[in-house]
Design a protein around this motif. Structure first.
Motif, PDB file in Angstrom:
ATOM      1  N   LYS A  26     -81.314  65.585-106.281  1.00 28.16           N
ATOM      2  CA  LYS A  26     -81.099  64.236-106.435  1.00 28.16           C
ATOM      3  C   LYS A  26     -80.306  63.450-105.329  1.00 28.16           C
ATOM      4  O   LYS A  26     -80.838  62.290-105.363  1.00 28.16           O
ATOM      5  CB  LYS A  26     -80.151  64.359-107.859  1.00 28.16           C
ATOM      6  CG  LYS A  26     -79.851  62.869-108.734  1.00 28.16           C
ATOM      7  CD  LYS A  26     -78.557  62.711-108.893  1.00 28.16           C
ATOM      8  CE  LYS A  26     -77.581  61.661-108.108  1.00 28.16           C
ATOM      9  NZ  LYS A  26     -76.519  61.332-108.234  1.00 28.16           N
ATOM     10  N   ALA A  27     -79.533  64.044-104.618  1.00 33.14           N
ATOM     11  CA  ALA A  27     -78.812  63.343-103.676  1.00 33.14           C
ATOM     12  C   ALA A  27     -79.637  63.008-102.662  1.00 33.14           C
ATOM     13  O   ALA A  27     -79.548  62.122-101.733  1.00 33.14           O
ATOM     14  CB  ALA A  27     -77.675  64.483-103.171  1.00 33.14           C
ATOM     15  N   ASN A  28     -80.733  63.837-102.447  1.00 33.13           N
ATOM     16  CA  ASN A  28     -81.759  63.419-101.505  1.00 33.13           C
ATOM     17  C   ASN A  28     -82.985  62.796-101.916  1.00 33.13           C
ATOM     18  O   ASN A  28     -83.991  62.501-100.987  1.00 33.13           O
ATOM     19  CB  ASN A  28     -82.038  64.780-100.555  1.00 33.13           C
ATOM     20  CG  ASN A  28     -81.093  65.522 -99.942  1.00 33.13           C
ATOM     21  OD1 ASN A  28     -80.454  64.693 -98.867  1.00 33.13           O
ATOM     22  ND2 ASN A  28     -80.452  66.574-100.149  1.00 33.13           N
ATOM     23  N   THR A  29     -83.122  62.407-102.846  1.00 35.17           N
ATOM     24  CA  THR A  29     -84.199  61.719-103.604  1.00 35.17           C
ATOM     25  C   THR A  29     -83.983  60.304-104.217  1.00 35.17           C
ATOM     26  O   THR A  29     -82.931  60.214-104.783  1.00 35.17           O
ATOM     27  CB  THR A  29     -84.917  62.492-104.689  1.00 35.17           C
ATOM     28  OG1 THR A  29     -85.120  63.867-104.183  1.00 35.17           O
ATOM     29  CG2 THR A  29     -86.158  61.935-104.738  1.00 35.17           C
ATOM     30  N   ARG A  30     -84.323  59.378-103.490  1.00 32.55           N
ATOM     31  CA  ARG A  30     -84.206  57.939-104.090  1.00 32.55           C
ATOM     32  C   ARG A  30     -85.115  57.746-105.383  1.00 32.55           C
ATOM     33  O   ARG A  30     -86.173  58.512-105.718  1.00 32.55           O
ATOM     34  CB  ARG A  30     -84.592  56.761-103.263  1.00 32.55           C
ATOM     35  CG  ARG A  30     -83.596  56.126-102.777  1.00 32.55           C
ATOM     36  CD  ARG A  30     -83.992  55.319-101.408  1.00 32.55           C
ATOM     37  NE  ARG A  30     -82.903  55.583-100.450  1.00 32.55           N
ATOM     38  CZ  ARG A  30     -81.527  55.162-100.771  1.00 32.55           C
ATOM     39  NH1 ARG A  30     -81.210  54.557-101.680  1.00 32.55           N
ATOM     40  NH2 ARG A  30     -80.793  55.654 -99.773  1.00 32.55           N
ATOM     41  N   GLY A  31     -84.483  57.284-106.416  1.00 28.51           N
ATOM     42  CA  GLY A  31     -85.028  56.986-107.657  1.00 28.51           C
ATOM     43  C   GLY A  31     -85.394  58.372-108.456  1.00 28.51           C
ATOM     44  O   GLY A  31     -86.428  58.576-108.789  1.00 28.51           O
ATOM     45  N   PHE A  32     -84.626  59.374-108.169  1.00 30.85           N
ATOM     46  CA  PHE A  32     -84.764  60.603-108.722  1.00 30.85           C
ATOM     47  C   PHE A  32     -85.040  60.433-110.565  1.00 30.85           C
ATOM     48  O   PHE A  32     -84.118  59.783-111.125  1.00 30.85           O
ATOM     49  CB  PHE A  32     -83.475  61.378-108.465  1.00 30.85           C
ATOM     50  CG  PHE A  32     -83.248  62.763-109.206  1.00 30.85           C
ATOM     51  CD1 PHE A  32     -84.040  63.958-108.366  1.00 30.85           C
ATOM     52  CD2 PHE A  32     -82.475  63.059-110.167  1.00 30.85           C
ATOM     53  CE1 PHE A  32     -84.002  65.025-109.118  1.00 30.85           C
ATOM     54  CE2 PHE A  32     -82.611  64.235-110.976  1.00 30.85           C
ATOM     55  CZ  PHE A  32     -83.377  65.447-110.155  1.00 30.85           C
ATOM     56  N   LEU A  85     -78.746  68.800-108.195  1.00 31.13           N
ATOM     57  CA  LEU A  85     -77.636  68.077-107.662  1.00 31.13           C
ATOM     58  C   LEU A  85     -78.282  67.473-105.894  1.00 31.13           C
ATOM     59  O   LEU A  85     -78.112  66.521-105.580  1.00 31.13           O
ATOM     60  CB  LEU A  85     -76.410  68.397-107.716  1.00 31.13           C
ATOM     61  CG  LEU A  85     -75.377  67.337-107.438  1.00 31.13           C
ATOM     62  CD1 LEU A  85     -75.326  66.149-108.362  1.00 31.13           C
ATOM     63  CD2 LEU A  85     -73.974  67.899-107.458  1.00 31.13           C
TER      64      LEU A  85
END
Lengths: 360, 488, 357
Positions: free
Chosen positions: C322-328, C319
């Motif tokens: 994901k919160a720190n990655t664009r287009g996860f 999580l």
């Protein structure tokens, strides 16, 4: 069509008329509808939808200010007498259908959460006389119910602070992680929650200072947009997306976490109090329908209300299962989208053209 | 038969009337013998005997006159009438006038007022007692009552409009208002409604209250009644209308609002912070009184999930011996409380107190021990009853107590949803209600922020520079501009 | 309102009330409220359901009635239990649901479905795994109060003041539904006539895979959430210290590429020393602090590596990424996670040493 002064309501009441009609049963379940496309970013779609409604309100006001009458008058001027009356009847049906769906969904919620054995007709026998009693009073009483239906349950808003202790901001990060198209598709879903504002076109002549009421209408819409957005953010940080999609009524599910020293399970109190939120929807829709009936066919409102109440009763009676209810709701939302995207812009444009033509 | 002349016929009517009077048991004839016989007649029940015997008759004896006309001219008093119409004479005599005529077949009679006032002394208010503030209460005599108010507002603008209601009783009703302040429309509404009353008797102001109310079927009183002259004075200067009714110690006030029924007049004698808190407590008491037992019934019948886990044991074990469902238990207890109250109200004060103690302690404890009711509910019902008695206006208190029963029934059937629907019914009813054509729910709806200064809380007097909007006063500011400065 | 309307009005309302007067009621003393429910695997597809119902005898006395039965579905079980119970059984006051270890290993989804589907069950209901069998635990428990209260108090006070991470039905459900984190539950064990929290059980999706002893629960707790009142026992070489009232904050930083993320976890601890044996504290305070820091870091890193090895993610690192990655990309994450570089850094501070130096 002049409305006597003692029938008119204060200008700022438009605020409550707008908010109370926008907040209804939709707010119990919209979160798991809007996230279909834009996922965790869907709360921004609510903002887009809210903005769109602002434009719609502006269009409605331009037309109403020009025509200085209600929807029946507008229909007559824009479409002519015959076609206009067809639209009036269609809109009337839309309102009655809306009232039926609102009350039926509420009863469904009650059946699922509180009384599985409750018969639909038996509770309707208790609710419909109340609706009659309110509408039979006068428009002022209807507005009073809208006012109290906003003020009294407002305390429920504080209850949404409780889920915050379990919310995780990471669930809505990163923001803007969806395409513009997805945002719009979600906004399309979110717009359904705001649909009720078009009733404005019917009670408009009942406002004391009609022209000044526009700011209150916008302010009302702003408030609802705010409520919907904040609630969407709270919901999205409380549930992860797969979990949210599996829920029918996320708002009610969130209440299940609330535990206070004097009451353990808040949702029972919440659902019961929610009746106060439903009631303005119901009364305002039916009042508007009967008002249109009066304006179009000169049938006294008292008689047409009875007719509509019977229609609501029969309608609720035939929507028995969830699937049937969903089907009718789909028809209703199609209807609503048609009004929002086609009907109102159309009358706006036609009106503008007519005005231009007249000026020349 | 020959047709007699008009005066003769009149004379005959009068003579036969006078002769008839002798047959009335409470009628007394006195004769004073002078050059001719002076007849004095009066109803001894309504006439001041002592005055008559010790002052009036000796005075008459020393006067020299030949006829009543002459007497009429020399008597040094106003309100004397010379009449020949038997009906009018009888009317006046019934109001305490003494009739004087000379000779055996008079043409006219002189009527001299000597009424006896048999009325209660002004005493302290019993229904609306307050620890601080004035201690005078209205009595049954309308003149005394008006005097009590006049004393407080010595202004020529204070006007009274006199009306008579009741075919039989001809009760005097006075509509009081302050000219230039009170909206004429309100006064006219009251006067017109009182004028339209078709009734044979008016025994008390509550008759008027019921008849002129906007919605006669409503359980809510729509006119405030008070026994405090100070309250009337205050309310008149707010721009409201007061209705005085003869023989009634309660004066009506209109137009009123719902919240006014929950404000005690003592609130104005206390510091505004304290008074505001008391008011809020009282409002809380109202909600508690209406809703506590229904919620108990709803939760215990339908929503056991809502009971906190720590409380569950207490509730279940308190009910484990009770054979009835919560609704029956609640109705039995509520009725018991109502019975106790009714018994206490019908008995003399001292016995009433005993009944209260006996009922409260003996019946309560016994019914719990016998396992007929649960002790938790007993606490709720007793508290709710207590709370309902905090309502300062007695009639509203009754309403609050009785409104609970429909709530109980819906709570039994639909649980909290039933309570919610009932609340909506009450709300709709209150929205529809009007007091003298003015909305009853003001300042909540129509929402008037300025009138909130004296509704749920009471703000300091310096904040109350204007009269409430609700009365649509002709002169909204309480002070004339500049007047306040003069006083410095 | 006019006469005729009024009559219809009254008839309608009274009809509604009269016809519904006999609607089924749940009067609290005429139902039996299940407060503890236990499920065990028996044979193949059968489950044994065991329920505890408190019977309130009088003010301060409760006796716990135990019903038990074997069947295939949970609600079938409940229906069968009703055949024994003197009054209808209701789930609304369920405080805790216990699952046997065997059942948990097979997958929990079928057995928690009813908990979320039934609206009368609250989100705060606790779930727990029982080391041997729930049936045995329920039968061994001997408590003066209602068993439901006993269990919920046991877990609740350990969450508030102990090293147990916050857990309840809502959190477990979130873990099961999410693709970016995995759930965990406390494990209970019979000890005499009481229950003891044995450790934490971790799940791969809904299948129980790993037990963490309660001694190390603190480590997971600070990794999972921000702790307000933790406890830690430091035992190294000749030093023994008990550090209490630990407040912790955590910070995640995601660096590196999408395919090769580097996750920096920084924990900040502030604690109070409450018990100490060893060489003079005054001189060695910094030493102890360093030791504590190192101890936590080492064990924490081990724990993280263990999770990676098992391919489970109860700390919800997914999580965070994901919160720190664009287009996860969700589908790739499963492959990335076991090999991702997760670095643990610990900052610590001993703010007090009690009333003694």
């Amino acid at each position: 069509m002049r409305v006597p002064i003692q029938e008119k309501v204060s200008t700022y009441m438009v605020f409550y008329l707008i908010t109370s009609v926008q907040v209804g049963v939709g707010i119990l379940s919209y979160q798991s509808q809007i996230n279909k496309h834009a996922g965790h970013d869907a709360w921004m779609s609510v903002l887009i939808a809210g903005l769109f409604i602002h434009i719609t309100i502006w269009m409605i006001y331009v037309v109403l200010k020009g025509v200085d009458g209600d929807l029946v008058e507008v229909n007559k001027q824009v479409f002519g007498k015959v076609i206009g009356s067809v639209f009036t009847i269609l809109y009337m049906l839309y309102l009655v259908l809306g009232a039926t769906i609102v009350i039926r969904i509420y009863i469904e919620v009650v059946q699922v959460w509180m009384f599985p054995q409750m018969k639909v007709w038996s509770i309707l026998f208790l609710i419909l006389p109340l609706v009659f009693y309110i509408i039979n009073g006068s428009f002022r009483v209807v507005v009073g119910i809208c006012f109290l239906g906003f003020i009294v349950p407002a305390f429920l808003m504080t209850s949404f602070l409780f889920p915050l202790q379990y919310s995780n901001l990471n669930l809505v990060l990163p923001v803007f992680d969806h395409t513009f198209q997805e945002f719009l598709l979600s906004a399309n879903e979110a717009a359904l929650s705001f649909i009720g504002i078009s009733v404005l076109m019917i009670y408009y002549p009942f406002i004391k200072e009609k022209e000044q009421s526009q700011k209150w209408a916008h302010f009302g819409n702003l408030t609802t947009t705010f409520i919907y957005t904040v609630l969407a953010i709270i919901t999205f940080t409380y549930y992860n997306q797969p979990q949210l999609s599996s829920l029918k009524w996320p708002t009610l599910d969130m209440w299940k976490i609330i535990e206070m020293p004097f009451v353990a399970r808040f949702e029972y109190a919440g659902i019961s109090t929610w009746f106060l939120v439903i009631l303005p929807n119901l009364t305002l829709f039916l009042w508007a329908a009967s008002r249109m009936m009066y304006r179009q066919f000169q049938v006294s409102q008292q008689k047409s209300i009875v007719l509509f109440l019977i229609a609501v009763f029969i309608g609720c009676f035939f929507m028995e299962t969830r699937e049937e209810l969903e089907k009718v709701t789909k028809v209703f939302s199609m209807f609503g989208r048609g009004i929002l995207y086609v009907y109102i812009p159309f009358i706006f444009l036609t009106y503008c053209l007519l005005r231009k033509g007249r000026r020349k | 038969m020959k047709k007699r002349s008009l005066p003769t016929r009149k004379k005959n009517a009068l003579s036969s009337f006078l002769a008839d009077l002798e047959n009335r048991s409470d009628f007394t004839y006195l004769n004073i013998k002078k050059e001719f016989v002076v007849h004095i007649g009066y109803y001894n029940s309504v006439t001041d005997h002592e005055q008559l015997q010790s002052k009036f008759i000796p005075y008459i004896k020393h006067l020299s006159f030949r006829s009543v006309q002459e007497l009429h001219n020399i008597l040094p008093a106003g309100d004397i009438h010379l009449l020949h119409d038997p009906e009018k004479i009888d009317d006046l005599m019934l109001k305490g006038y003494v009739m004087i005529y000379c000779g055996e077949s008079p043409e006219e009679c002189l009527l001299f007022p000597l009424p006896v006032f048999k009325s209660r002394q002004i005493s302290i208010p019993e229904v609306e007692f307050s620890v601080v503030g004035p201690k005078e209460a209205f009595v049954e005599s309308i003149d005394t009552n008006i005097n009590l108010v006049r004393k407080r507002i010595p202004s020529p603008q204070l006007k009274f409009k006199e009306l008579h209601v009741g075919d039989l009783t001809q009760t005097k009703v006075c509509v009081a208002y302050i000219e230039g302040v009170t909206n004429k429309e309100n006064v006219n509404t009251v006067v017109q409604r009182i004028g339209d009353i078709q009734i044979d008797q008016v025994i008390d102001s509550s008759y008027i209250q019921q008849i002129i109310s906007d919605d006669k079927n409503s359980p809510f009183p729509q006119l405030l009644d008070t026994e405090r002259p100070d309250r009337i004075a205050a309310i008149l200067s707010e721009g409201k209308v007061a209705i005085f009714v003869d023989n009634s110690p309660h004066v009506l006030i209109g137009p009123t609002t719902l919240v006014e029924f929950f404000s005690a007049f003592e609130d104005y004698f206390l510091n505004w912070t304290i008074a505001s808190i008391f008011r809020l407590i009282r409002l809380f008491a109202v909600f508690f009184s209406i809703l506590s037992t229904p919620i108990y019934v709803a939760v215990l019948t339908h929503h056991y999930e809502m009971i906190p886990k720590a409380l569950l044991g207490t509730l279940v074990s308190s009910r484990s011996q009770v054979p009835f469902p919560p609704i029956l238990e609640a109705i039995i207890l509520e009725l018991t409380i109502e019975l106790l109250r009714e018994a206490g109200a019908r008995l003399p004060t001292k016995v009433g107190q005993t009944i209260g103690i006996v009922g409260g302690i003996v019946i309560g404890t016994a019914s719990v021990e016998a396992g007929l009711t649960s002790n938790v509910l007993l606490i709720f019902v007793a508290l709710a009853a207590l709370a309902s008695f905090t309502t300062p206006v007695y009639k509203m208190g009754n309403t609050i107590r009785l409104i609970r029963f429909p709530f109980l029934i819906t709570a039994h059937v639909w649980g909290l949803l039933g309570i919610s629907i009932s609340i909506c019914y009450i709300m709709a009813h209150l929205l529809r209600l009007k007091s003298l054509g003015r909305p009853f729910l003001e300042p909540i709806y129509p929402f008037r922020f300025k009138d909130l200064k004296d509704a749920f809380i009471r703000l300091p007097f310096s904040m109350a520079k204007n009269r409430p909007l609700e009365v649509r006063s002709n002169k909204p500011p309480r002070l004339n501009p500049g007047e306040g400065r003069d006083n410095k | 309102m006019k006469g005729k309307t009024f009559i219809i009005f009254i008839i309608s309302i009274s009809l509604s009330l009269i016809m519904s007067f006999t609607i089924p009621k749940k009067i609290i003393d005429q139902i039996q409220m299940v407060t503890v429910m236990g499920y065990d695997q028996v044979e193949d597809e059968m489950i044994r359901g065991t329920a505890i119902v408190p019977k309130y005898i009088n003010k301060n006395k409760v006796s716990n009635i135990i019903y038990t039965n074997v069947s295939e579905l949970i609600y079938e079980n409940q229906t069968d239990l009703n055949r024994v119970a003197s009054e209808e059984l209701y789930n609304g006051k369920l405080e805790i649901v216990l699952y046997g270890k065997e059942l948990a290993k097979k997958g929990m989804v079928p057995y928690i479905d009813f908990l979320t589907r039934d609206p009368s069950i609250g989100s705060r209901t606790y779930l727990a795994i029982v080391e041997e069998s729930a049936y045995r635990l329920i039968n061994q428990i001997n408590t003066e109060q209602s068993a439901g209260l006993y269990f919920s108090d046991l877990i609740e006070h350990n969450i508030i003041n102990g090293n147990l991470p916050e857990t309840n039905l809502k959190i477990f459900q979130t873990g099961i539904k999410s693709q970016l984190q995995d759930p965990f539950l406390p494990i209970l064990k019979v000890k005499g006539d009481k229950a003891i929290i044995e450790g934490l059980g971790f799940f791969d999706k809904d299948k129980f895979v790993f037990t963490l002893p309660y001694d190390n629960a603190f480590l997971f707790n600070i990794l999972k959430e921000e702790v307000g009142n933790g406890k830690y026992a430091l035992k190294r070489n000749h030093i023994k210290a008990s550090i209490q009232s630990i407040e912790s904050t955590r910070d995640f930083k995601v660096e590196g590429s999408k395919a090769n993320p580097i996750i920096n976890v920084t924990l900040t601890l502030r604690g109070v020393l409450r018990e100490y044996t060893g060489p003079s504290l005054n001189k060695n305070k910094d030493e102890i602090n360093k030791m504590w820091k190192e101890d936590v870091r080492q064990k924490g890193q081990e724990l993280i590596n263990k999770f990676q090895e098992l391919e489970i993610d109860p700390i919800s690192i997914g999580l965070q990424v994901k919160a720190n990655t664009r287009g996860f990309d969700l589908s790739n994450w499963k492959d990335i996670y076991p090999n991702a570089e997760i670095k643990l850094k610990v900052k610590s501070k001993l703010i007090e040493t009690g009333t003694m130096n």
